[in-house]
Design an enzyme around this catalytic site. Structure first.
Site: not given
Ligand code: GAR
Length: 210
Positions: A12, A66, A94, A110, A148, A151, A180-181
Site C-alpha cells: 500500500g 468470481r 477484474l 502500472h 476489459e 493494461d 514516478a508512481e
Molecule cells: C506497485 O508498484 C504497482 O505499480 C504495482 O504493484 C505495486 C504495489 O505496491 N501494480 C502492478 O504491477 C499492477 N499490474 P504498493 O502496494 O506498495 O502500492
C-alpha cells in the site's frame, strides 16, 4: 468533495502516497471513502485504518465464484458513493461485469511505460525483472483507465525513470515508486477530480492545470 475508493493487495505505498497528498493539501477536495483489499492482513489496510479511513478485506475465497465475489465488490463500492475507483497494486483480474458497472471510472497504476512490460503476468517485481532482463535503459510508470483488457485502457499520464548499472529488481522498483508512481497517481486523481481528463478515440487527454 470527489470521492475515491482504493483497491489494494499488499503493502500500500501508493495508497500512502494518496493519503499523504490529501493530508498535505497537494490533493485537494478529494477524500478516500473506502479501501478494500482482497488479502486479509495486507499492510495497506493498516495504513488506511491509521488515518481513520474505512478499510476492509473482501476475499475471493469467501465466495462461491468470481461472479459472486465481484457482485459483492460492486455492491460495496456503490454503497460507498465513490466517484472513482483507484487500483493501487490490486492484483486480482477484474471481471467484465465489474468493469462495465464502473465504465470510465476505474484507473490503475502500472510500474512500466505501457505498452512495454505489461499485460498478463506482468505485475509487481516481475515487471522490473523483465525490464532488467531486456536491458532497457529507461522505464517508468503509467496511470491508465481500466477497460476489459489487461493494461490496455487509455493512458492518462506516464513518467520515465532511468535504469542504472547494478540495479536489482528491488532497487529499480523502489526508484520507480519514488520518482514516478507516488507522484503521477495523485496527479491523475487530481486531474480527474477537476474534470481535466477526457477520452477521445480511445485515447485519454489530460489538460494542464490553469
Ligand atoms: C506497485 O508498484 C504497482 O505499480 C504495482 O504493484 C505495486 C504495489 O505496491 N501494480 C502492478 O504491477 C499492477 N499490474 P504498493 O502496494 O506498495 O502500492
Amino acid at each position: 468533495m470527489f470521492k475515491i475508493a482504493v483497491l489494494v493487495s499488499g503493502g500500500g505505498t501508493n495508497l500512502q502516497a494518496v493519503i499523504d497528498s490529501i493530508e498535505n493539501g497537494s490533493l485537494k477536495d478529494v477524500s478516500i471513502v473506502k479501501v478494500i483489499s482482497n488479502k486479509e492482513g495486507a499492510y495497506a489496510l493498516e495504513r488506511a485504518q491509521k488515518h481513520g479511513i474505512e478499510a476492509k478485506c473482501i476475499s475471493p475465497g469467501s465466495y462461491a465464484d468470481r461472479t459472486e465475489y465481484f457482485d459483492a465488490m460492486i455492491e460495496e463500492i456503490r454503497a460507498s458513493g465513490a466517484d472513482l475507483i483507484v487500483l493501487a497494486g490490486f492484483l486480482v483480474v477484474l471481471s467484465s461485469r465489474f468493469v462495465e458497472a464502473f465504465k470510465g471510472k476505474i484507473i490503475n497504476i502500472h510500474p512500466s511505460l505501457i505498452p512495454a512490460f505489461c499485460g498478463d503476468g506482468y505485475y509487481g517485481l516481475k515487471v522490473h525483472e523483465q525490464a532488467l532482463k531486456r536491458g532497457v535503459k529507461v522505464t517508468g510508470a503509467t496511470v491508465h483507465f481500466v477497460d476489459e483488457g489487461t493494461d490496455t485502457g487509455p493512458i492518462i499520464i506516464q513518467k520515465a525513470v532511468y535504469i542504472e548499472n547494478g540495479d536489482t529488481p528491488e532497487i529499480l522498483q523502489k526508484r520507480v515508486m519514488e520518482q514516478a508512481e507516488w507522484k503521477i497517481l495523485p496527479e491523475a486523481i487530481q486531474a480527474i477530480a477537476e474534470g481535466r481528463v477526457h477520452t477521445e478515440d480511445g485515447r485519454a487527454i489530460m489538460e494542464d492545470k490553469q
